[in-house]
Structures are given as C-alpha cells and as structure tokens.
Design an enzyme around this catalytic site. Structure first.
Site, short mmCIF file in Angstrom:
data_model
loop_
_atom_site.label_atom_id
_atom_site.label_comp_id
_atom_site.label_asym_id
_atom_site.label_seq_id
_atom_site.Cartn_x
_atom_site.Cartn_y
_atom_site.Cartn_z
N HIS A 38 33.30 18.65 58.33
CA HIS A 38 33.44 17.29 57.95
C HIS A 38 34.59 16.82 58.69
O HIS A 38 34.50 15.70 59.37
CB HIS A 38 33.33 17.01 56.30
CG HIS A 38 33.67 15.66 55.95
ND1 HIS A 38 34.93 15.10 55.88
CD2 HIS A 38 32.54 14.47 55.94
CE1 HIS A 38 34.77 13.86 55.58
NE2 HIS A 38 33.51 13.47 55.55
N GLU A 270 16.42 20.25 62.87
CA GLU A 270 17.56 20.97 62.33
C GLU A 270 17.07 22.07 61.67
O GLU A 270 17.92 22.95 60.94
CB GLU A 270 18.53 20.01 61.58
CG GLU A 270 17.81 19.11 60.68
CD GLU A 270 18.81 17.92 59.94
OE1 GLU A 270 20.14 18.19 60.26
OE2 GLU A 270 18.43 17.02 59.33
N CYS A 342 22.34 15.26 68.60
CA CYS A 342 23.17 14.51 68.11
C CYS A 342 24.31 15.50 67.43
O CYS A 342 25.24 14.79 66.66
CB CYS A 342 22.85 13.41 67.11
SG CYS A 342 21.85 13.94 65.67
#
Length: 389
Positions: A38, A270, A342
């Site tokens: 993150h 994913e 992405c």
C-alpha cells in the site's frame, strides 16, 4: 494526526486509513512490505519518496529525528542531505502510440493535475481511498438510514475524476476493501469478522453477490455520475468463479447498469482461475480485462506480496507469470475483448511492457510518474513490431 506537513512518516505498514497522513508527509518509511505494498503504491501516486520493508525503521528512528530519504536508492540518511532535481520527462508524453497509455489514480486532490497530462484516460480508479475518506462502514450507515449519504459522498468523489478526464474513459474499480480494512471504519467491527488471511478472504465479487444492499449503494453512485459523464466505466475485482461474474453482472443489469456502446464492463484478471478459464469468463459478456499483476503474481508464485523476505522472488517476469499474462492477452484478443494491465509491473520493468505490446495488449495503465517513460517504451516496442504502419 501526529504527522505534520513535511514530516517523514515512519510506520510498521500503511493501510487506507493512513492516507490523510501520507498526503502531509514528505516521505514514507515502513518496516514491512514489498514494492506492491500500500505505501509503495500510494507514494508513487503522490510523487513522494518511499522505502518499504526496512525491517527496523520504527526501532531505529525516533520522533523529532532529522533524516533524509532517498527513495530511488532505498537509503535513509541522518540529517539533511542536499537533493538533485529530477529531470523533467513530460515531453515524452507527446509521443504518439497505437497502444493507449492510461493512469492509475485514487486521490481526488491530484485529478486536475494528472488530467492535464497527455494520457488517454484512467485505467484504474481505486474506490478504496474514497471509501476510507467517508470513514464509516456502509452497512452501519444503512442501519442508520443514511445510505443516501454514502451514495452522495462516493458519487462526489467518482464524479471529480469523470469530469476532469471527460471524454476520456475512467475505469472505476468497484470497492475491493478487505475485511481488516472494513473493520477500521466506524461501525466496521459490528459487520466484519476477523479473518486470518483477509487477502484471500471475503472480498471482491464474492462480497457483491452476498451483500447486495451495500453493492447497490455503490451502483447508485455510479449511475448518478453517469447521468452527466458517460465516460465512466466499471471494472469488477477479484472474481473467483465464472458464476460470480455472471451473478454480479445480473445485479448490475437489474439496477440499470447494462453494457452498451457508452458503458463498458471490465473484469480484473488477478486470480489463476481467470487464466485457466479465460474463454468462459469472457463468454459471460464483458468488454475488457485488466490484469492485476500484483495479486496475480502473488497467487501464481504463492508469495505474500507484502513480504520483505521474499521480495526478490516476487517477480512478474517469472516464467509462470509470463505464461499467464500472454494467455490472458492473446485469448482476449481472439475473442474481441480489449486487454490492459494495471499492476505495478509496467511501471518497474520496461522489458515486460515490450512483451505486453508484442502479445497485443490494447492499453497499459501506470502510476502518474511513469506516463512519459511508458509512452516512450511503447513507442519503441511498436516501432520494432511495425505496429504504426
């Protein structure tokens, strides 16, 4: 609240509720995490230095200590160190490419500045930071008859991106908060169980088809924005099964969000099941895929993407991951479905971007700091493949 403007944020790890402090920070240093953590993702968007996975920053550094952070080299220096200005490469954005270059975004404060750049749209608009800013669990707000308030605030956030980029597409990824992140919101602990492994837990499409009332709030916000901005599209994350995708699409259609010439539905790729059953997922009826290389890599290689000890092994250029990427792109192309990526990989490995173009990817979405460089890499790859003829 302890972090003031210009401070360096030092923490074990960061989560979405750290974002206000991260925006005030001049740099970020964490004990844990890899380059897809993150802190790493958000710092790239904010354009500030970040070092993750130090293992001991919170033990060695103290409040009030003067330090300098070199994010490019991964070094922390004691005292103030003179910095050399980074060369401006925005001129590269003016290069023409057949493959579109999109940008990954989440922070509404950055939208005007990034929208002014020569970029083809937003390939990943993250919902999580907007939900974190709302600060309350949507089920908690529903219980207080304040669901409309959630819709208003979310629509305001999404609308800022759609407006700034119009008529360029903005691909909004529906909320992919995990249970531990939801629990941090006001009222969250009442509605969320504590999971041993939230990354593989109750998230993504599994949540939408089980907690339909909350999903409908998000869909209402999307519909409200699309009344004024038809460039807003939707992308569904973490779809484990073909049935999950079909049921999610059914809910969307029942709420008035049906695929059309001006409304495109994408799916994140994913989960390994997406790769194995790619033809079946696409046959449900979607307009595009976007490869989330961060989660896909960790699930193919069996590596926690936040593990600093396994950071060197976490590599999207691994043969198994490359096979998956190639299959996703080529099958999509054969079925007339657009393909994008992405994850952080194209922002880190130029040679991987070349392979993606070679396989036929239609767009690449990167962090704002990599728009110009990626455009240049793609142009060279297209020239080599004679795609601009």
């Amino acid at each position: 609240d302890k972090v003031l403007d210009g401070d360096i944020l030092v923490a074990e790890m960061t989560t979405p509720d750290f974002v206000p402090a991260m925006k005030r920070a001049a740099a970020i240093v964490t004990d844990r995490g890899g380059r897809t953590a993150h802190a790493a993702i958000v710092s790239r968007e904010l354009g500030i230095p970040c070092i993750v996975g130090t293992g001991q920053a919170t033990k060695m550094l103290t409040n009030g200590q003067i330090i300098s952070v070199d994010g490019a080299r991964g070094k922390v220096y004691e005292g103030r160190v003179a910095v050399r200005e980074r060369a401006d490469d925005t001129y590269k954005e003016n290069i023409k490419t057949k493959t579109r270059v999109y940008v990954n975004l989440a922070q509404p404060e950055l939208v005007e500045r990034v929208a002014a750049r020569n970029v083809d749209g937003v390939g990943l608009l993250r919902a999580e930071f907007m939900v974190a800013q709302i600060g309350e669990h949507p089920s908690y707000m529903i219980s207080q008859n304040r669901g409309n308030e959630f819709v208003d605030k979310l629509a305001e956030g999404i609308g800022a991106f759609a407006k700034a980029f119009s008529p360029r597409p903005v691909v909004y990824r529906t909320n992919d908060f995990k249970t531990n992140e939801y629990r941090e919101l006001t009222g969250g602990q009442e509605y969320e169980e504590a999971e041993e492994n939230p990354m593989l837990g109750y998230r993504g499409a599994s949540r939408y088809i089980a907690d339909i009332d909350v999903f409908k709030l998000e869909l209402e916000a999307i519909k409200r924005v699309r009344q004024d901005y038809k460039n807003l599209w939707v992308m569904i994350p973490f779809v484990r099964t073909v049935d999950e995708l079909a049921r999610t699409e059914e809910i969307m259609e029942s709420e008035g969000l049906k695929r059309s010439d001006d409304f495109k539905l994408w799916m994140m790729v994913e989960v390994p099941s997406n790769i194995f059953l790619m033809e079946k997922f696409l046959a449900v009826g979607i307009d595009g895929i976007s490869i989330g290389s961060n989660d896909l890599t960790q699930l193919i290689l069996g590596i926690d993407r936040d593990s600093e000890k396994l950071a060197e092994t976490f590599d999207e250029r691994n043969e198994a991951v490359l096979i998956a990427l190639e299959r996703a792109i080529k099958v999509s192309k054969s079925m007339g479905v657009t393909s994008s990526i992405c994850g952080q990989a194209p922002s880190v490995y130029p040679e991987l971007t070349e392979k993606l173009v070679e396989w036929g990817i239609t767009s690449v979405s990167v962090s704002p700091d990599m728009i110009g460089t990626t455009r240049e890499i793609i142009a060279k790859a297209e020239e080599k493949l004679k795609l601009n003829d």
